[in-house]
Design a protein around this motif. Structure first.
Motif, short mmCIF file in Angstrom:
data_model
loop_
_atom_site.label_atom_id
_atom_site.label_comp_id
_atom_site.label_asym_id
_atom_site.label_seq_id
_atom_site.Cartn_x
_atom_site.Cartn_y
_atom_site.Cartn_z
N ARG A 93 -46.51 39.01 0.08
CA ARG A 93 -46.54 38.93 1.76
C ARG A 93 -44.59 37.92 1.89
O ARG A 93 -43.91 38.01 2.47
N GLY A 94 -44.47 37.29 0.79
CA GLY A 94 -43.38 36.69 0.27
C GLY A 94 -42.23 37.20 0.42
O GLY A 94 -40.93 37.44 1.39
N VAL A 95 -42.35 38.72 -0.12
CA VAL A 95 -41.36 39.54 -0.03
C VAL A 95 -41.12 39.94 1.00
O VAL A 95 -40.15 40.23 1.64
N PHE A 96 -41.93 40.92 1.27
CA PHE A 96 -42.10 41.32 2.44
C PHE A 96 -42.03 40.54 3.99
O PHE A 96 -41.12 41.40 5.00
N ARG A 97 -42.32 39.73 3.97
CA ARG A 97 -41.53 38.43 5.27
C ARG A 97 -39.58 38.97 5.18
O ARG A 97 -39.49 38.46 5.95
N TYR A 98 -39.36 39.03 3.71
CA TYR A 98 -38.27 38.51 4.01
C TYR A 98 -37.36 39.86 4.46
O TYR A 98 -36.32 40.05 5.23
N TYR A 99 -37.85 41.14 3.65
CA TYR A 99 -37.41 42.24 4.35
C TYR A 99 -37.72 42.66 5.81
O TYR A 99 -36.74 43.07 6.39
N GLN A 100 -38.51 42.02 6.22
CA GLN A 100 -38.76 42.41 7.71
C GLN A 100 -38.41 41.64 8.78
O GLN A 100 -37.87 41.64 9.14
N ARG A 101 -37.66 40.23 7.97
CA ARG A 101 -36.60 39.28 8.71
C ARG A 101 -35.51 40.71 9.03
O ARG A 101 -34.92 40.16 10.09
N ARG A 102 -34.46 41.09 8.31
CA ARG A 102 -33.59 42.40 8.54
C ARG A 102 -34.01 43.31 7.68
O ARG A 102 -33.82 44.36 6.96
N PRO A 103 -35.06 43.73 9.17
CA PRO A 103 -35.61 45.61 8.95
C PRO A 103 -34.29 46.51 8.99
O PRO A 103 -34.39 47.53 7.69
N ALA A 104 -33.54 46.52 9.84
CA ALA A 104 -32.25 47.46 8.83
C ALA A 104 -31.72 47.02 8.42
O ALA A 104 -30.84 48.54 7.37
N LEU A 105 -31.22 46.50 8.11
CA LEU A 105 -30.68 45.73 6.51
C LEU A 105 -31.19 45.73 5.30
O LEU A 105 -30.89 47.01 4.41
N SER A 106 -32.72 45.75 5.68
CA SER A 106 -33.39 45.62 4.18
C SER A 106 -32.98 47.90 4.36
O SER A 106 -33.80 47.78 2.79
N ARG A 107 -33.98 47.98 4.88
CA ARG A 107 -34.54 49.99 4.86
C ARG A 107 -32.99 50.40 4.10
O ARG A 107 -33.20 51.05 3.42
N ALA A 108 -31.41 50.26 4.86
CA ALA A 108 -30.74 50.74 4.21
C ALA A 108 -30.72 50.36 3.36
O ALA A 108 -30.33 51.35 1.80
N LEU A 109 -31.03 49.22 2.66
CA LEU A 109 -30.45 48.49 1.13
C LEU A 109 -31.50 49.37 -0.03
O LEU A 109 -31.24 50.57 -0.62
N LEU A 110 -32.77 49.71 0.77
CA LEU A 110 -33.69 50.24 -0.21
C LEU A 110 -33.04 51.91 -0.63
O LEU A 110 -33.23 52.22 -2.14
N LYS A 111 -33.22 52.28 0.54
CA LYS A 111 -32.36 53.09 -0.04
C LYS A 111 -31.79 53.95 -0.43
O LYS A 111 -31.11 54.78 -1.53
N GLU A 112 -30.11 52.99 -0.33
CA GLU A 112 -29.29 53.11 -0.86
C GLU A 112 -29.53 52.63 -2.92
O GLU A 112 -29.00 53.17 -3.57
N SER A 113 -30.72 51.69 -2.73
CA SER A 113 -30.32 50.82 -4.71
C SER A 113 -31.47 52.33 -5.22
O SER A 113 -31.65 52.04 -6.80
N LEU A 114 -32.37 52.93 -4.42
CA LEU A 114 -32.79 53.68 -5.41
C LEU A 114 -31.96 54.29 -6.38
O LEU A 114 -32.48 55.28 -6.76
#
Length: 204
Positions: A93-114
């Motif tokens: 829950r702590g990690v997902f809470r972090y991602y969900q604070r900045r959803p657009a940024l998190s989605r962009a990075l996760l797509k790139e970091s893969l």
């Protein structure tokens, strides 16, 4: 003294650029963001941004990696004593809470970091490796407390946890789950049920 002041100024500039990048990537997305807008937000020149981070993709990695690293270290250090299922719930829950604070940024990075390579691939792998080691340790401690049956492979269980976590994370990135943490928790609960001592299963 001069070098110390200069290093402090350089560090402060880097932090300002990363903060500005997070805001701009969240506002405009990775494709829509540009270095000039980030530089303006940070109060520096575009050349200064390039000097510190090279290009937009590297800036994207840095913008979330360092922030996430701090978040992970804090979460891992605050998990406290067992039970294991509660510890993993707090981490998830702590990690997902972090991602969900900045959803657009998190989605962009996760797509790139893969598909990250070079230095960033090593950094992301090391980040996951540290977290994996902590979960394996917590699993071993749960075995010692009698929560889990004897002979369980703690590193393998940690790998299973992260497979659940990343399945849910990718589903969130793709828009399948607005709140993926409960999915991870259900998968973990189901997996743990088969690893508990027979007596522990009967009592649940």
């Amino acid at each position: 003294m001069f070098n110390q002041t200069r290093n402090a100024q350089k560090q402060a500039t880097g932090i300002a650029v990363l903060d500005a990048a997070r805001e701009e990537f969240e506002r405009a997305g990775f494709e829509g963001a540009n270095l000039r807008a980030i530089a303006t937000r940070a109060g520096v020149s575009a050349g200064t941004v390039l000097h510190h981070f090279g290009d937009k993709r590297e800036l994207l990695h840095a913008a979330l990696f360092h922030d996430l690293d701090t978040t992970l270290e804090k979460l891992l250090g605050e998990l406290g004593p067992g039970p294991l299922e509660a510890q993993l719930k707090k981490l998830t829950r702590g990690v997902f809470r972090y991602y969900q604070r900045r959803p657009a940024l998190s989605r962009a990075l996760l797509k790139e970091s893969l598909f990250a390579d070079g230095v960033w691939a090593k950094r992301f792998s090391a980040q996951v490796g540290r977290s994996h080691a902590v979960v394996a340790r917590l699993t071993a401690e749960a075995m010692e407390r009698g929560e889990l049956g004897a002979g369980i492979n703690a590193p393998l269980f940690a790998a299973a946890y992260f497979s659940f976590f990343y399945f849910a994370l990718i589903s969130w990135v793709q828009g399948a789950y607005a709140n993926p943490a409960p999915l991870v928790e259900r998968l973990v609960t189901q997996h743990l049920e088969g690893l508990r001592p027979a007596q522990g299963r009967k009592n649940r």
